[in-house]
Design an enzyme around this catalytic site. Structure first.
Site, PDB file in Angstrom:
ATOM      1  N   TYR A 141       0.897  -1.150  -0.101  1.00  0.00           N
ATOM      2  CA  TYR A 141       0.051   0.124  -0.047  1.00  0.00           C
ATOM      3  C   TYR A 141       0.802   1.291  -0.131  1.00  0.00           C
ATOM      4  O   TYR A 141       1.827   1.187   0.916  1.00  0.00           O
ATOM      5  CB  TYR A 141      -0.927   0.037   1.191  1.00  0.00           C
ATOM      6  CG  TYR A 141      -1.745   1.331   1.473  1.00  0.00           C
ATOM      7  CD1 TYR A 141      -3.002   1.484   0.700  1.00  0.00           C
ATOM      8  CD2 TYR A 141      -1.079   2.350   2.158  1.00  0.00           C
ATOM      9  CE1 TYR A 141      -3.632   2.583   0.969  1.00  0.00           C
ATOM     10  CE2 TYR A 141      -1.777   3.464   2.179  1.00  0.00           C
ATOM     11  CZ  TYR A 141      -3.032   3.705   1.660  1.00  0.00           C
ATOM     12  OH  TYR A 141      -3.780   4.969   1.769  1.00  0.00           O
TER      13      TYR A 141
ATOM     14  N   GLU B 113      -3.484   7.378  -4.133  1.00  0.00           N
ATOM     15  CA  GLU B 113      -3.564   6.194  -3.380  1.00  0.00           C
ATOM     16  C   GLU B 113      -3.142   4.890  -4.398  1.00  0.00           C
ATOM     17  O   GLU B 113      -4.059   5.011  -5.478  1.00  0.00           O
ATOM     18  CB  GLU B 113      -4.843   5.951  -3.030  1.00  0.00           C
ATOM     19  CG  GLU B 113      -4.810   4.926  -1.803  1.00  0.00           C
ATOM     20  CD  GLU B 113      -5.961   4.773  -0.732  1.00  0.00           C
ATOM     21  OE1 GLU B 113      -5.943   4.934   0.349  1.00  0.00           O
ATOM     22  OE2 GLU B 113      -6.980   4.857  -1.395  1.00  0.00           O
TER      23      GLU B 113
END
Lengths: 291, 400
Positions: B122, B210
């Protein structure tokens, strides 16, 4: 004594000959604010509204002794205008401009740290010390002189609070509109601190919005001082849905701690008189003062 | 301003960030061609069909499917295109109406040939308001809900703050790659990935990147398999080419229309409409509606120059919502003169004709007294107030 601006402030207007800057400069002069001139690059030597126009802030400092600046420069140039003011030695920089890119403000904030200056805003209504100096776009007549300080993220809600304070038979020492952007020069805590330390301020109205943690930090600061002055607080946006920006770039609920409920709870825990309804600011202040 | 996944990836690729390659398709025929192109360009045998809407969690609602061959591709493309995709982030969540899928991304299968040898990370970048600096947030726990990871295993979520003067420094990229447990070729690839990603973030004036998942492939490449990109609308003047990526199909049509009139409007699902000047006062007015027993139908900031024409447009937009049982107008006139707003209300009322919901007008500030007289003498069924408290009481009476 007063906070940030007073009758002795020597104020210049950056963006002086523009439509907005010119209009509000006129209003400020009519109010009796000590405007000593303005800055519009390339128009130095001219006169506008009966005041001298300078090419740079530095020139305004050298020739007119300016120590305070109000900025109406368009968003794409506003960050540069703030940095120019800081570098020239201006002590209080008030940036009204709305819509400055966030990454510009990241740089501005880092740059001006090395100078002895205070930035208010951007995206704010400005600062007013009634009967002395109106350095902003607020309607001056609403703010009657008194001993209650106001710190607010919002423009019209500041006027609303001031109006209720005045109708309650009290008045305003200084009202500071800190601005509604994600990055502002003077967050709530620092603005409240100025009023806490001001001998002409007896009590404070603190108005916040959803988003960020400014009010929580201010609340912690207030209780850590032993809190001699009553503080009445309100957070706008109890009904705002998460994830949606409510007008101000900074007004968005991201996590659990930046909802209105969370902020109000934290403020209450730190001894602030929290009002649920923005219609009750005036009467709550009277009660807090024991009147 | 939010971008679609495919737009975000194109933006990243333009800065040299390695991405999962794909082609956009609006029809099944285009999807077939896209699949052929992807196969010949990447050698990927299979393809992933991904619904392109502005909401996360698309896989949960059936908006992301793996096609092992052309027949499956046609089937998935046919099913996903035109579906009302429900995700936890679409309006109303998994129980809501969902969002219409107008286009799909046909993307290479980056997990081949060895799914189990791949690892998902992530990575996000945003501006930390408290620190007033950009921050890179990253974790070895990719492909999952990062908020849940942060809650359950906060030690697995790392942050790297970026000095505004200096930008991302070399050792910071290396630190991130080390903390993700990488070595050898993958380590080098990750440091490059991070440096280019950060350059893209700053270069495009983004407010959020993101990348979840960021993939470590079996052959040690690092790729952005998904992208969530939000851009700072205030900075779009610097990026006209990015401003064109706005997809108004993904926005509330009423909000798009309101914007064209200079009104800052957000649709909500309550029963009392409101019209206010200033964002803070608008939120406070919504709160008053709630405290008075109603619920706000909208957020509406008419701005600092509320003239008669704008007031009328605002009225028309609010009245289109059938749930609206009352309207509260709350203007604190500073530079705006209340008498002009009052005249705007009266004119709008007459122009629109059949307004059947009660209207409460609270005008305070410059020329408030004249404004009240204009409203009171207009003969219209409008309740006028000067104090905010009076307005709140009127709302209470009307919604009761």
């Amino acid at each position: 004594m007063s906070v940030l601006v007073n009758k002795d402030s020597k104020i210049i207007v950056q963006g002086f000959t523009g439509k907005e800057g010119g209009f509000h400069a006129g209003q400020m002069i009519d109010y009796g604010t000590n405007v000593v001139g303005g800055v519009t690059p390339g128009k130095g030597g001219q006169e506008h509204l009966g005041k001298p126009v300078f090419n740079s802030v530095d020139e305004a400092v050298q020739k007119a002794g300016a120590d305070t600046s109000i900025i109406f420069v368009p968003p794409r140039f506003a960050g540069d205008a703030v940095m120019e003011a800081a570098e020239a030695g201006i002590k209080v920089i008030i940036c009204i401009t709305e819509g400055i890119p966030v990454q510009d403000m990241v740089k501005v904030k880092a740059y001006i740290e090395k100078f002895d200056c205070t930035l208010i805003g951007p995206n704010c209504p400005g600062v007013i010390t009634p009967e002395e100096a109106k350095v902003g776009i607020m309607p001056g007549f609403v703010f009657k002189k008194g001993r209650i300080g106001i710190v607010s993220k919002s423009g019209t809600l500041t006027y609303e609070a001031a109006d209720q304070i005045v109708k309650a038979g009290l008045g305003i020492s200084t009202a500071i509109g800190i601005g509604g952007d994600p990055i502002v020069g003077t967050p709530t805590r620092e603005a409240v601190k100025l009023l806490m330390e001001d001998p002409e301020t007896d009590a404070i109205v603190m108005i916040g919005e959803i988003g960020g943690n400014y009010e929580a930090l201010a609340a912690e600061y207030i209780s850590s001082t032993g809190n001699k002055k009553p503080v009445v607080g309100f957070i706008a946006g109890q009904t705002a849905p998460a994830g949606r920006t409510m007008g101000h770039a900074g007004a968005i609920v991201g996590g659990e701690d930046d909802t209105a409920e969370a902020k109000m709870r934290i403020m209450g825990e730190h001894g602030i008189h929290v009002v649920q309804s923005p219609a009750e600011i005036g009467e709550t202040m009277l009660k807090a003062l024991g009147k | 301003m939010n971008l679609h996944e495919y737009q975000g990836k194109e933006l990243l690729a333009s800065y040299g960030v390695a991405i999962q390659r794909g082609k956009i398709a609006h029809t099944v025929e285009e999807a077939v061609q896209a699949f052929k192109d992807i196969q010949s360009e990447t050698g990927s045998e299979m393809a992933v069909v991904k619904a392109q809407i502005h909401a996360g969690g698309r896989g949960k609602g059936g908006g992301v499917k793996l096609a092992k061959n052309m027949d499956e591709l046609k089937e998935h493309a046919g099913n996903i295109l035109g579906m009302m995709l429900k995700t936890p982030q679409t309006p109303g969540g998994m129980d809501g109406a969902g969002k219409l899928v107008r286009k799909i991304l046909v993307a290479e299968d980056t997990y081949a040939p060895d799914f189990d040898a791949c690892k998902e990370y992530y990575i996000s970048i945003l501006m930390d308001r408290g620190m007033k600096q950009n921050v890179i947030i990253y974790s070895t726990e990719g492909g999952m809900d990062i908020e849940a990871v942060a809650e359950e295993t906060p030690e697995l979520v790392h942050k790297e703050y970026i000095d505004p003067h200096l930008g991302l420094l070399g050792f910071q990229s290396r630190k991130i790659a080390f903390n993700l447990g990488l070595e050898g070729k993958a380590f080098k690839e990750m440091t490059k990935f991070i440096a280019k990603l950060y350059a893209a973030f700053v270069g495009s004036d983004a407010s959020l990147f993101e990348i979840n998942p960021c993939l470590h492939t079996a052959d040690d490449r690092i790729l952005a398999v998904d992208s969530k990109v939000s851009l700072d609308e205030n900075a779009l003047f610097r990026h006209p080419e990015l401003a064109e990526l706005r997809d108004t199909d993904e926005e509330d049509p009423t909000e798009v229309e309101a914007q064209s009139y200079g009104l800052n409007f957000v649709n909500l699902d309550g029963n009392v409409g409101c019209m206010v000047n200033g964002a803070g006062l608008a939120m406070a007015t919504m709160d008053i509606i709630k405290l008075s027993g109603g619920s706000p139908a909208n957020f509406l900031d008419v701005g600092g120059t509320a003239d008669a024409a704008r007031v009328e447009q605002a009225f028309r937009i609010i009245l289109r919502d059938e749930n609206v049982k009352a309207i509260l107008i709350n203007i604190f006139g500073g530079i705006v003169r209340c008498d002009r707003v009052a005249q705007g209300v009266v004119d709008a009322y007459k122009n629109i004709g059949d307004i059947n919901v009660p209207i409460i007008v609270r005008l305070q500030g410059t020329n408030a007294d004249i404004a009240k007289t204009i409203i009171d003498e207009s003969g219209l069924e409008v309740h006028s107030a000067i104090l905010l408290k009076e307005a709140a009481d009127l709302v209470k009476k009307v919604v009761a």
